[in-house]
Scaffold this motif. Structure first.
Motif, PDB file in Angstrom:
ATOM      1  N   THR A 182      45.425  50.772  36.996  1.00  6.30           N
ATOM      2  CA  THR A 182      46.033  51.973  36.440  1.00  6.30           C
ATOM      3  C   THR A 182      47.544  51.890  36.622  1.00  6.30           C
ATOM      4  O   THR A 182      48.027  51.659  37.732  1.00  6.30           O
ATOM      5  CB  THR A 182      45.513  53.228  37.156  1.00  6.30           C
ATOM      6  N   GLY A 183      48.282  52.058  35.553  1.00  5.83           N
ATOM      7  CA  GLY A 183      49.738  52.018  35.636  1.00  5.83           C
ATOM      8  C   GLY A 183      50.346  53.415  35.608  1.00  5.83           C
ATOM      9  O   GLY A 183      49.722  54.371  35.142  1.00  5.83           O
ATOM     10  N   TRP A 184      51.570  53.521  36.135  1.00  7.42           N
ATOM     11  CA  TRP A 184      52.359  54.764  36.043  1.00  7.42           C
ATOM     12  C   TRP A 184      51.589  55.987  36.562  1.00  7.42           C
ATOM     13  O   TRP A 184      51.640  57.056  35.967  1.00  7.42           O
ATOM     14  CB  TRP A 184      52.792  55.008  34.600  1.00  7.42           C
ATOM     15  N   ASN A 185      50.881  55.826  37.669  1.00  5.06           N
ATOM     16  CA  ASN A 185      50.052  56.940  38.131  1.00  5.06           C
ATOM     17  C   ASN A 185      50.707  57.780  39.218  1.00  5.06           C
ATOM     18  O   ASN A 185      50.093  58.723  39.719  1.00  5.06           O
ATOM     19  CB  ASN A 185      48.681  56.444  38.594  1.00  5.06           C
ATOM     20  N   TYR A 186      51.915  57.425  39.623  1.00  6.46           N
ATOM     21  CA  TYR A 186      52.699  58.280  40.513  1.00  6.46           C
ATOM     22  C   TYR A 186      53.956  58.666  39.729  1.00  6.46           C
ATOM     23  O   TYR A 186      54.695  57.790  39.262  1.00  6.46           O
ATOM     24  CB  TYR A 186      53.082  57.550  41.801  1.00  6.46           C
ATOM     25  N   THR A 231      44.532  45.062  32.985  1.00  2.00           N
ATOM     26  CA  THR A 231      43.692  44.269  33.892  1.00  2.00           C
ATOM     27  C   THR A 231      44.494  43.118  34.467  1.00  2.00           C
ATOM     28  O   THR A 231      45.570  42.758  33.967  1.00  2.00           O
ATOM     29  CB  THR A 231      42.448  43.700  33.181  1.00  2.00           C
ATOM     30  N   LYS A 232      43.968  42.543  35.542  1.00  2.00           N
ATOM     31  CA  LYS A 232      44.536  41.326  36.115  1.00  2.00           C
ATOM     32  C   LYS A 232      43.386  40.426  36.534  1.00  2.00           C
ATOM     33  O   LYS A 232      42.304  40.898  36.905  1.00  2.00           O
ATOM     34  CB  LYS A 232      45.476  41.638  37.276  1.00  2.00           C
ATOM     35  N   GLY A 233      43.601  39.132  36.462  1.00  2.00           N
ATOM     36  CA  GLY A 233      42.527  38.184  36.699  1.00  2.00           C
ATOM     37  C   GLY A 233      42.001  38.213  38.119  1.00  2.00           C
ATOM     38  O   GLY A 233      42.752  38.421  39.076  1.00  2.00           O
ATOM     39  N   PRO A 234      40.700  37.975  38.317  1.00  3.04           N
ATOM     40  CA  PRO A 234      40.122  37.982  39.657  1.00  3.04           C
ATOM     41  C   PRO A 234      40.612  36.852  40.556  1.00  3.04           C
ATOM     42  O   PRO A 234      40.514  36.952  41.788  1.00  3.04           O
ATOM     43  CB  PRO A 234      38.612  37.869  39.396  1.00  3.04           C
ATOM     44  N   ASP A 235      41.154  35.780  39.965  1.00  2.24           N
ATOM     45  CA  ASP A 235      41.679  34.690  40.791  1.00  2.24           C
ATOM     46  C   ASP A 235      42.962  35.086  41.515  1.00  2.24           C
ATOM     47  O   ASP A 235      43.493  34.313  42.312  1.00  2.24           O
ATOM     48  CB  ASP A 235      41.935  33.443  39.941  1.00  2.24           C
ATOM     49  N   THR A 236      43.483  36.279  41.222  1.00  7.67           N
ATOM     50  CA  THR A 236      44.644  36.779  41.970  1.00  7.67           C
ATOM     51  C   THR A 236      44.267  37.155  43.401  1.00  7.67           C
ATOM     52  O   THR A 236      45.129  37.166  44.287  1.00  7.67           O
ATOM     53  CB  THR A 236      45.232  38.038  41.299  1.00  7.67           C
ATOM     54  N   VAL A 237      43.012  37.467  43.655  1.00 10.85           N
ATOM     55  CA  VAL A 237      42.604  38.093  44.915  1.00 10.85           C
ATOM     56  C   VAL A 237      42.684  37.124  46.088  1.00 10.85           C
ATOM     57  O   VAL A 237      42.167  35.997  46.037  1.00 10.85           O
ATOM     58  CB  VAL A 237      41.181  38.661  44.798  1.00 10.85           C
ATOM     59  N   LEU A 297      49.372  41.899  31.548  1.00  9.53           N
ATOM     60  CA  LEU A 297      48.370  40.955  32.035  1.00  9.53           C
ATOM     61  C   LEU A 297      48.988  39.719  32.680  1.00  9.53           C
ATOM     62  O   LEU A 297      48.685  39.381  33.822  1.00  9.53           O
ATOM     63  CB  LEU A 297      47.439  40.543  30.886  1.00  9.53           C
ATOM     64  N   LYS A 298      49.864  39.036  31.962  1.00  3.76           N
ATOM     65  CA  LYS A 298      50.383  37.755  32.451  1.00  3.76           C
ATOM     66  C   LYS A 298      51.202  37.900  33.723  1.00  3.76           C
ATOM     67  O   LYS A 298      51.037  37.139  34.673  1.00  3.76           O
ATOM     68  CB  LYS A 298      51.222  37.085  31.350  1.00  3.76           C
ATOM     69  N   GLY A 299      52.075  38.890  33.749  1.00  2.00           N
ATOM     70  CA  GLY A 299      52.949  39.061  34.910  1.00  2.00           C
ATOM     71  C   GLY A 299      52.245  39.557  36.150  1.00  2.00           C
ATOM     72  O   GLY A 299      52.846  39.616  37.228  1.00  2.00           O
TER      73      GLY A 299
END
Length: 283
Positions: free
Chosen positions: A68-72, A99-105, A171-173
């Motif tokens: 979720t973006g811009w939620n504050y 979304t962001k890829g799961p390999d980020t975790v 997504l990419k960034g």
């Protein structure tokens, strides 16, 4: 209950964390299995927390991490005019999703893989993450929290120049491998007394840069689930990030970006703390 993930004798296991005793009681199942409805089983060996290395509580992802973006509102305002011509016309009236890829975790103490060849503007974003524990589609807001298994701490590390370079979509960034700490454990929803009073903080090298209450969120946890699930099935195990407060590096004057060797501490009251080092990783 606070469920952590550890590997013992080559086998990944869930464990129940006792913060008061600083111990973890091992379970036969994994956290991923428990979230999806498998019985946790009887508690086994109890180990001191100091003797184990906690991993990301979740390893088996149904899809990309939902965000979720811009939620504050203060975070939305602080970046006005600093989005390199990609400002929205006005404050969104409904949640903004990406979304962001799961390999980020990565885990709560793992290194953040820092490659300055990809970006020169690595930013921190402390967030509360929630995990779905029951499938649902077009979930009414008043029933949304019935679908939440629990909550974790996350840091949505973002590469701002890479983010801006691809048409303003995120997504990419935000999908570079091994850059999103998650954990330190999964706190079940019944243990969180006041969802509107969780303190979200981020420190870099001991300097407190983000410090806000979840009560400042523009859209509640329930509203996020209701909006996201409209026509789209959310499934047990889905991870949803709920936005970051003000204080991000790219909105500061002068700007602050992460560098090799920086120590990033991300904490949410009642949910625990992540402590990650930014480490040079090329290729």
């Amino acid at each position: 209950m606070k469920l952590a993930a550890v590997t013992v004798d080559g086998v990944r296991r869930a464990g129940v964390v006792d913060e008061a005793e600083q111990s973890i009681a091992l379970l036969p199942a994994t956290v991923d299995d428990i979230v999806r409805g498998r019985p946790a089983g009887a508690r086994g060996d109890v180990l001191p927390l100091a003797e184990v290395r906690l991993e990301s509580p979740l390893h088996r992802f149904n899809r990309d991490i939902l965000c979720t973006g811009w939620n504050y509102l203060d975070h939305f305002e602080e970046s006005k005019g600093k989005r390199e011509g990609q400002d929205p016309a006005s404050l969104p009236e409904r949640p903004t999703f990406f979304t962001k890829g799961p390999d980020t975790v990565i885990g709560p103490a793992d290194d953040i893989a820092y490659d300055p060849g990809l970006s020169t503007k690595w930013d921190y974003e402390a967030e509360i993450a929630m995990v779905i524990g029951r499938d649902g589609r077009s979930i009414p807001e008043e029933k949304a929290m019935d679908h939440v298994f629990g909550f974790l701490v996350a840091n949505d590390v973002s590469l701002r120049d890479l983010q801006r370079a691809h048409g303003g979509q995120w997504l990419k960034g935000k999908s570079v491998d091994a850059t999103m700490p998650l954990g330190p454990w999964l706190t079940t929803a019944d243990e969180v007394d006041d969802l509107a009073n969780l303190q979200v903080q981020c420190e870099v090298n001991g300097r407190l840069l983000q410090n806000a209450s979840s009560g400042q969120m523009a859209f509640s946890f329930a509203r996020i689930i209701a909006e996201l699930s409209q026509g789209m099935t959310l499934r047990a195990g889905d991870v949803i990030l709920t936005g970051t407060p003000s204080g991000i590096g790219s909105a500061r004057e002068p700007q602050i970006f992460l560098q090799d060797g920086d120590v990033v501490v991300t904490r949410v009251s009642g949910l625990g703390e992540l402590r990650n080092t930014v480490k040079l990783t090329r290729g």
